[in-house]
Design a protein around this motif. Structure first.
Motif, PDB file in Angstrom:
ATOM      1  N   PHE A   1       0.845  -1.193   0.000  1.00 15.20           N
ATOM      2  CA  PHE A   1       0.000   0.000   0.000  1.00 15.20           C
ATOM      3  C   PHE A   1       0.885   1.250   0.000  1.00 15.20           C
ATOM      4  O   PHE A   1       1.990   1.237   0.559  1.00 15.20           O
ATOM      5  CB  PHE A   1      -0.899   0.038   1.248  1.00 15.20           C
ATOM      6  N   PHE A   2       0.387   2.297  -0.616  1.00 15.73           N
ATOM      7  CA  PHE A   2       1.031   3.602  -0.512  1.00 15.73           C
ATOM      8  C   PHE A   2      -0.037   4.680  -0.629  1.00 15.73           C
ATOM      9  O   PHE A   2      -1.088   4.470  -1.246  1.00 15.73           O
ATOM     10  CB  PHE A   2       2.110   3.798  -1.589  1.00 15.73           C
ATOM     11  N   VAL A   3       0.226   5.824  -0.032  1.00 11.78           N
ATOM     12  CA  VAL A   3      -0.688   6.956  -0.123  1.00 11.78           C
ATOM     13  C   VAL A   3       0.111   8.243   0.067  1.00 11.78           C
ATOM     14  O   VAL A   3       1.013   8.311   0.900  1.00 11.78           O
ATOM     15  CB  VAL A   3      -1.821   6.871   0.936  1.00 11.78           C
ATOM     16  N   ALA A   4      -0.205   9.231  -0.756  1.00 13.35           N
ATOM     17  CA  ALA A   4       0.403  10.552  -0.593  1.00 13.35           C
ATOM     18  C   ALA A   4      -0.308  11.251   0.558  1.00 13.35           C
ATOM     19  O   ALA A   4      -1.534  11.374   0.549  1.00 13.35           O
ATOM     20  CB  ALA A   4       0.272  11.359  -1.868  1.00 13.35           C
ATOM     21  N   VAL A   5       0.441  11.688   1.558  1.00 16.21           N
ATOM     22  CA  VAL A   5      -0.170  12.307   2.743  1.00 16.21           C
ATOM     23  C   VAL A   5       0.001  13.821   2.754  1.00 16.21           C
ATOM     24  O   VAL A   5      -0.497  14.495   3.659  1.00 16.21           O
ATOM     25  CB  VAL A   5       0.412  11.698   4.036  1.00 16.21           C
TER      26      VAL A   5
ATOM     27  N   GLN B   1      -6.176  12.236   5.360  1.00 18.31           N
ATOM     28  CA  GLN B   1      -7.445  12.894   5.646  1.00 18.31           C
ATOM     29  C   GLN B   1      -7.246  14.100   6.566  1.00 18.31           C
ATOM     30  O   GLN B   1      -7.886  15.146   6.381  1.00 18.31           O
ATOM     31  CB  GLN B   1      -8.423  11.895   6.270  1.00 18.31           C
ATOM     32  N   ASP B   2      -6.358  13.963   7.531  1.00 18.86           N
ATOM     33  CA  ASP B   2      -6.061  15.092   8.422  1.00 18.86           C
ATOM     34  C   ASP B   2      -5.463  16.251   7.635  1.00 18.86           C
ATOM     35  O   ASP B   2      -5.784  17.422   7.881  1.00 18.86           O
ATOM     36  CB  ASP B   2      -5.094  14.653   9.530  1.00 18.86           C
ATOM     37  N   TRP B   3      -4.589  15.916   6.689  1.00 16.68           N
ATOM     38  CA  TRP B   3      -3.974  16.977   5.877  1.00 16.68           C
ATOM     39  C   TRP B   3      -5.037  17.675   5.034  1.00 16.68           C
ATOM     40  O   TRP B   3      -5.014  18.896   4.897  1.00 16.68           O
ATOM     41  CB  TRP B   3      -2.897  16.383   4.970  1.00 16.68           C
TER      42      TRP B   3
END
Length: 368
Positions: free
Chosen positions: A330-334, A358-360
């Motif tokens: 898995f990967f996600v840009a935060v 989501q916080d960002w």
């Protein structure tokens, strides 16, 4: 001296003279034959080691495309392949006469077949790229975007490019493309002359083929148990998904790990492509968009999308061909401003990273 003795002396002299003449004659024959043989052998040796070159001045007109970034030696090979010169040896011999040989540029040249090597070099240096148009095609563009940029920068109608693209044999499209140029027109800066769209397309496909050779894409794909086309598709996804260079090879590993595990890729970038949404239109996609049955939608289809989703640059191709070791799935840009990307081995770790994203987004309204 008595007459008889005198006759004997003259006879002796004559006999010795004949012998000497015979020796001289034999020497002459030997020397003459040797010279003849030497000349024959010398001629054969010279002929064997002579550089093959055409006598010139040339026969049929031919347009030769020199791709961006070609070395002088590569230019010689291109001229040989187009039958402009007889051999690269002739080119190598002739190029020493031109201290400005490095000034040869990429572009389209009007030459003739069967030219002398030095004449071909001189013609290219004299011509430069007359009336040349420079154009820049950025990484990640889809084929429609590439066509728009090509048309805008070269003043050739889009329709002409679309017509040319429909005939891949005329511009040397890679066989890995399966007849579809998406992803196989290499992004770079080029220069061309004239109004033939193939002049641009030939440079872009030749550049792709050269870059693929430089990174040993075919052999690397074999090591990964993938096809070269698969690696190009992965590279196009990396180009669309990743902003930071240090993340490219890690994302490549995530994609291969998911494919090997039988997991769907579930990439929003493929959903955007399937729905013909502008790139970067938003960080997320809708349920309706993710339900699109397009063969490019990796939320629906297993494995890779049907083809590349844009044109990858060299760094993306290198990353796809050389994934780093890791167990990530898995990967996600935060952080969409910096492109910071987090990786996880399992779903729970991924969910924790998604929460950071989501916080960002909450802290940066309007950016997600």
């Amino acid at each position: 001296m008595d007459p008889e003795h005198q006759r004997r002396n003259w006879s002796e002299v004559a006999r010795h003279a004949k012998s000497a003449f015979a020796v001289l004659l034999s020497l002459a024959v030997l020397v003459g034959g040797g010279l003849f043989a030497y000349n024959k052998v010398s001629g054969a040796v010279t002929s064997a080691f002579a550089v093959e070159d055409y006598p010139g001045p040339g026969n049929a007109d031919v347009s030769v495309e020199i791709p961006q970034g070609s070395t002088v030696d590569e230019i010689g090979s291109i001229l040989k392949d187009n039958e402009v010169i007889a051999s690269t040896d002739a080119f190598d011999k002739a190029k020493v006469e031109f201290p400005n040989i490095q000034q040869l540029q990429a572009g389209s040249y009007a030459l003739k077949t069967h030219m002398r090597a030095r004449d071909a070099i001189q013609a290219m240096l004299d011509a430069g790229v007359k009336g040349g148009k420079k154009f820049l095609i950025r990484e990640g563009l889809r084929i429609g975007e590439q066509v728009s940029e090509l048309s805008r920068q070269t003043d050739i109608p889009e329709e002409k490019y679309r017509e040319a693209l429909a005939k891949p044999d005329q511009y040397g499209l890679s066989p890995w493309a399966n007849g579809n140029p998406e992803g196989f027109l290499f992004p770079d800066t080029y220069e061309m002359s004239g109004n033939d769209p193939n002049a641009a397309l030939k440079q872009m496909t030749a550049n792709f083929n050269r870059k693929a050779g430089e990174i040993q894409l075919e052999s690397k794909a074999k090591q990964l148990n993938r096809s070269p086309r698969d690696v190009v598709i992965v590279a196009s996804i990396i180009e669309a998904e990743v902003r930071r260079p240090e993340d490219r090879a890690k994302v490549a590993r995530v994609l291969y790990n998911r494919l090997d595990s039988g997991m769907k890729l579930q990439l929003d970038t493929t959903v955007e492509y399937a729905n013909n949404k502008p790139r970067g239109a938003g960080a997320t996609t809708s349920d309706e968009e993710r339900a699109n049955p397009s063969p490019y939608n990796t939320y629906v289809v297993p494995g890779l999308p049907a083809g590349p989703i844009g044109a990858p640059g060299k760094q993306a191709l290198e990353a796809a061909a050389n994934p780093v070791p890791g167990n990530w799935k898995f990967f996600v840009a935060v952080n969409l401003d910096t492109g910071e990307t987090l990786f996880a081995d399992d779903f729970n770790g991924h969910q924790a990273n998604v929460k950071k994203f989501q916080d960002w987004c909450q802290a940066n309204p309007g950016k997600c």
